[in-house]
Design a protein around this motif. Structure first.
Motif, short mmCIF file in Angstrom:
data_model
loop_
_atom_site.label_atom_id
_atom_site.label_comp_id
_atom_site.label_asym_id
_atom_site.label_seq_id
_atom_site.Cartn_x
_atom_site.Cartn_y
_atom_site.Cartn_z
N VAL A 1 32.73 31.57 42.37
CA VAL A 1 33.40 31.35 43.58
C VAL A 1 34.18 32.54 43.73
CG1 VAL A 1 34.92 29.88 45.09
CG2 VAL A 1 33.07 28.81 43.84
N CYS A 2 35.29 32.75 42.83
CA CYS A 2 36.16 33.87 43.12
C CYS A 2 35.52 35.16 42.98
CB CYS A 2 37.20 33.73 41.93
SG CYS A 2 38.17 32.50 41.88
N ALA A 3 34.73 35.47 42.50
CA ALA A 3 33.95 36.88 42.44
C ALA A 3 33.30 36.90 43.82
CB ALA A 3 32.70 36.69 41.51
N VAL A 4 32.76 36.03 44.37
CA VAL A 4 32.16 36.19 45.89
C VAL A 4 33.21 36.28 46.90
CG1 VAL A 4 30.95 35.00 47.76
CG2 VAL A 4 30.19 34.98 45.46
N VAL A 5 34.49 35.46 46.58
CA VAL A 5 35.49 35.56 47.68
C VAL A 5 36.40 36.87 47.67
CG1 VAL A 5 37.75 34.46 48.30
CG2 VAL A 5 35.61 33.15 47.53
N PHE A 6 36.48 37.41 46.59
CA PHE A 6 37.28 38.34 46.11
C PHE A 6 36.70 39.78 45.82
CE2 PHE A 6 40.05 34.90 44.49
CZ PHE A 6 40.89 34.83 45.81
N ARG A 7 35.28 39.92 46.14
CA ARG A 7 34.38 40.90 46.00
C ARG A 7 34.75 42.24 46.36
NH1 ARG A 7 30.96 37.91 49.24
NH2 ARG A 7 30.67 38.94 51.05
N ASP A 8 35.58 42.15 47.81
CA ASP A 8 35.93 43.54 48.42
C ASP A 8 37.23 43.96 47.96
OD1 ASP A 8 33.49 43.64 49.41
OD2 ASP A 8 33.92 42.55 51.20
N LEU A 9 37.97 43.33 47.27
CA LEU A 9 39.40 43.73 46.99
C LEU A 9 39.22 44.91 45.83
CD1 LEU A 9 41.28 40.32 46.48
CD2 LEU A 9 41.22 41.77 48.34
N ALA B 1 49.76 38.58 45.35
CA ALA B 1 48.86 39.54 44.65
C ALA B 1 48.92 39.81 43.24
CB ALA B 1 49.16 41.02 45.36
N VAL B 2 50.23 39.69 42.74
CA VAL B 2 50.28 39.80 41.21
C VAL B 2 49.57 38.76 40.54
CG1 VAL B 2 52.08 39.90 39.40
CG2 VAL B 2 52.31 41.26 41.33
N THR B 3 49.87 37.66 41.04
CA THR B 3 49.47 36.29 40.23
C THR B 3 47.83 36.41 40.42
OG1 THR B 3 51.17 35.10 40.90
CG2 THR B 3 49.26 33.87 40.72
N LEU B 4 47.45 36.82 41.52
CA LEU B 4 45.69 37.07 41.54
C LEU B 4 45.29 38.05 40.72
CD1 LEU B 4 43.06 36.43 42.99
CD2 LEU B 4 43.61 38.18 44.66
N LEU B 5 46.08 39.12 40.35
CA LEU B 5 45.41 40.07 39.66
C LEU B 5 45.64 39.71 38.12
CD1 LEU B 5 46.97 43.44 41.20
CD2 LEU B 5 44.53 42.82 40.77
N ALA B 6 46.70 39.12 37.80
CA ALA B 6 46.66 38.64 36.56
C ALA B 6 45.69 37.53 36.22
CB ALA B 6 48.18 38.01 36.14
N THR B 7 45.57 36.43 36.99
CA THR B 7 44.28 35.63 36.77
C THR B 7 43.14 36.47 36.84
OG1 THR B 7 45.55 34.08 38.09
CG2 THR B 7 43.55 33.55 37.63
N ALA B 8 42.90 37.24 37.38
CA ALA B 8 41.61 37.91 37.28
C ALA B 8 41.39 38.75 36.20
CB ALA B 8 41.24 38.98 38.56
N TYR B 9 42.39 39.30 35.44
CA TYR B 9 42.29 39.95 34.43
C TYR B 9 42.33 39.16 33.10
CZ TYR B 9 43.29 44.09 37.03
OH TYR B 9 43.19 45.13 38.25
N VAL C 1 38.68 43.27 41.26
CA VAL C 1 39.26 41.87 41.02
C VAL C 1 38.04 40.94 40.87
CG1 VAL C 1 40.17 39.70 41.92
CG2 VAL C 1 41.31 41.89 41.94
N GLY C 2 37.08 41.09 41.94
CA GLY C 2 35.47 40.48 41.79
C GLY C 2 34.81 40.72 40.47
N ASP C 3 34.84 42.15 39.77
CA ASP C 3 34.25 42.32 38.75
C ASP C 3 34.58 41.65 37.47
OD1 ASP C 3 32.78 44.07 40.26
OD2 ASP C 3 34.01 45.66 39.44
N PHE C 4 35.95 41.45 37.34
CA PHE C 4 36.35 40.63 36.36
C PHE C 4 35.87 39.12 36.49
CE2 PHE C 4 39.28 44.24 35.89
CZ PHE C 4 39.33 44.41 34.50
N PHE C 5 35.93 38.43 37.49
CA PHE C 5 35.26 37.44 37.73
C PHE C 5 34.16 37.29 37.41
CE2 PHE C 5 39.45 36.58 40.49
CZ PHE C 5 39.82 35.26 39.69
N GLU C 6 33.26 38.30 37.65
CA GLU C 6 31.71 38.30 37.33
C GLU C 6 31.83 38.34 35.89
OE1 GLU C 6 29.85 41.79 39.22
OE2 GLU C 6 30.55 40.81 41.27
#
Length: 98
Positions: free
Chosen positions: A47-55, A9-17, A59-64
């Motif tokens: 791809v990540c914006a679609v996959v992680f849009r509901d987290l 989770a921390v890795t995903l958040l760091a990557t998204a930001y 997270v999805g907004d940062f990928f957008e």
């Protein structure tokens, strides 16, 4: 098991930001490498914006945002708007004695 989930989770958040900044800083002095890197970042971001849009934690907004910035970088590279700046930096580097 909890440690692994928290670490992921921390890795995903760091990557998204951080991901929105990647297209802006990767290959700053290379026109076509920067273009292809921006397209790659846009594809991964989409791809990540679609996959992680509901987290939670947007997270999805940062990928957008990364998709928008990557496409902006691709347009700048194709149009050649950054070439005068690169040319000045190269000339300044060549004029500086080592």
């Amino acid at each position: 098991m909890t440690v692994i989930v928290v670490a992921l989770a921390v890795t995903l958040l760091a990557t998204a930001y951080v991901w929105p900044l990647v297209p802006l800083v990767i290959y700053p002095m290379r026109r076509w490498r920067g273009f292809w890197a921006a397209l790659y970042c846009a594809a991964i971001g989409a791809v990540c914006a679609v996959v992680f849009r509901d987290l939670r934690y947007m997270v999805g907004d940062f990928f957008e945002l990364s998709v928008v910035l990557a496409l902006l970088r691709a347009i700048v590279e194709v149009a050649g708007l950054a070439e005068p700046v690169r040319r000045k930096r190269r000339e300044a580097r060549e004029d500086t004695p080592s």
